[in-house]
Design an enzyme around this catalytic site. Sequence first.
Site, PDB file in Angstrom:
ATOM      1  N   ILE A  66      -7.331  -0.637   1.602  1.00  0.00           N
ATOM      2  CA  ILE A  66      -7.702   0.536   2.411  1.00  0.00           C
ATOM      3  C   ILE A  66      -7.107   1.788   1.754  1.00  0.00           C
ATOM      4  O   ILE A  66      -5.896   1.959   1.736  1.00  0.00           O
ATOM      5  CB  ILE A  66      -7.185   0.400   3.864  1.00  0.00           C
ATOM      6  CG1 ILE A  66      -7.688  -0.911   4.497  1.00  0.00           C
ATOM      7  CG2 ILE A  66      -7.607   1.608   4.697  1.00  0.00           C
ATOM      8  CD1 ILE A  66      -6.993  -1.276   5.805  1.00  0.00           C
ATOM      9  N   ARG A  67      -7.947   2.607   1.200  1.00  0.00           N
ATOM     10  CA  ARG A  67      -7.488   3.789   0.428  1.00  0.00           C
ATOM     11  C   ARG A  67      -6.276   3.401  -0.431  1.00  0.00           C
ATOM     12  O   ARG A  67      -5.222   4.034  -0.423  1.00  0.00           O
ATOM     13  CB  ARG A  67      -7.159   4.961   1.373  1.00  0.00           C
ATOM     14  CG  ARG A  67      -8.405   5.471   2.109  1.00  0.00           C
ATOM     15  CD  ARG A  67      -8.175   6.784   2.826  1.00  0.00           C
ATOM     16  NE  ARG A  67      -7.127   6.696   3.799  1.00  0.00           N
ATOM     17  CZ  ARG A  67      -5.981   7.376   3.729  1.00  0.00           C
ATOM     18  NH1 ARG A  67      -5.739   8.203   2.725  1.00  0.00           N
ATOM     19  NH2 ARG A  67      -5.072   7.234   4.661  1.00  0.00           N
ATOM     20  N   HIS A 120      -3.327  -5.114   2.058  1.00  0.00           N
ATOM     21  CA  HIS A 120      -2.727  -5.391   3.367  1.00  0.00           C
ATOM     22  C   HIS A 120      -2.827  -6.863   3.765  1.00  0.00           C
ATOM     23  O   HIS A 120      -3.695  -7.205   4.586  1.00  0.00           O
ATOM     24  CB  HIS A 120      -3.456  -4.560   4.431  1.00  0.00           C
ATOM     25  CG  HIS A 120      -3.193  -3.100   4.356  1.00  0.00           C
ATOM     26  ND1 HIS A 120      -2.200  -2.492   5.077  1.00  0.00           N
ATOM     27  CD2 HIS A 120      -3.787  -2.117   3.628  1.00  0.00           C
ATOM     28  CE1 HIS A 120      -2.196  -1.197   4.817  1.00  0.00           C
ATOM     29  NE2 HIS A 120      -3.144  -0.944   3.937  1.00  0.00           N
ATOM     30  N   CYS A 124       0.832  -1.205   0.000  1.00  0.00           N
ATOM     31  CA  CYS A 124       0.000   0.000   0.000  1.00  0.00           C
ATOM     32  C   CYS A 124       0.876   1.268   0.000  1.00  0.00           C
ATOM     33  O   CYS A 124       1.496   1.567  -1.012  1.00  0.00           O
ATOM     34  CB  CYS A 124      -0.970  -0.053   1.170  1.00  0.00           C
ATOM     35  SG  CYS A 124      -2.411   0.953   0.893  1.00  0.00           S
ATOM     36  N   GLU A 128      -1.047  -8.375   5.802  1.00  0.00           N
ATOM     37  CA  GLU A 128      -0.696  -8.513   7.229  1.00  0.00           C
ATOM     38  C   GLU A 128      -1.918  -8.359   8.126  1.00  0.00           C
ATOM     39  O   GLU A 128      -1.849  -8.650   9.314  1.00  0.00           O
ATOM     40  CB  GLU A 128       0.411  -7.500   7.591  1.00  0.00           C
ATOM     41  CG  GLU A 128      -0.036  -6.066   7.817  1.00  0.00           C
ATOM     42  CD  GLU A 128      -0.342  -5.297   6.523  1.00  0.00           C
ATOM     43  OE1 GLU A 128      -0.303  -5.899   5.430  1.00  0.00           O
ATOM     44  OE2 GLU A 128      -0.646  -4.092   6.627  1.00  0.00           O
TER      45      GLU A 128
END
Length: 191
Positions: free
Chosen positions: A136-137, A172, A78, A174
């Site tokens: 996420i964004r 992501h 990201c 993780e």
Amino acid sequence: MKIGVLALQGAFREHKQMLERCGAKVCEVRKTEELEGLDGLVLPGGESTTIGKLMVKFGLLEKIQERYAEGMAIYGTCAGMILLCRDIIGSDQPRLGLFGARVRRNAFGRQRESFEADLFVPEMEAGEKPIRAVFIRAPYLEKVGPDVQVLAEVNGKAVIARQGKILTTSFHPELTNDDRIHQYFLKMVTE
Ligand code: GLN
């Protein structure tokens, strides 16, 4: 095998935990000295402008470029993906610029600030059982250079890509329980 996780801002703890679960020796990186002796480095998600400014402040940009030239592998998720790219659309923010691609930040639009998608990635033993990806964004790669191999796409845009010893994902891993991408990175590190 020793892996560092850049720990200036963002989701670095989760990466550390996942890499440890995969059997790697992991340390947090905040200073240039902490890059010595690393075989791989993870750049977490967070806010790429903030992380970039801190990297400049602590002299980490040049040192990471230097360690990469010496063979250290790098994985950016990201914001980490953004920081690796040569070309960031509409921004002159600090970056490593090692990855031959043009990236668009917050690329999936406002109404899709965060979403999940199933990705089939044969290279990562996810040909049948897809990887659940949390965006996420998130950025995506709008254009990639000749040395970049695209491993997965969403809506025709690259969201996992590799260039030699550099791996990037828009999302992501993780934040999930699926460690196949981290396993793949650790395999890259030893190649
Ligand atoms: N939108 C953020 C940026 O541009 C990245 C978001 C993330 O890392 N989850 O830096």
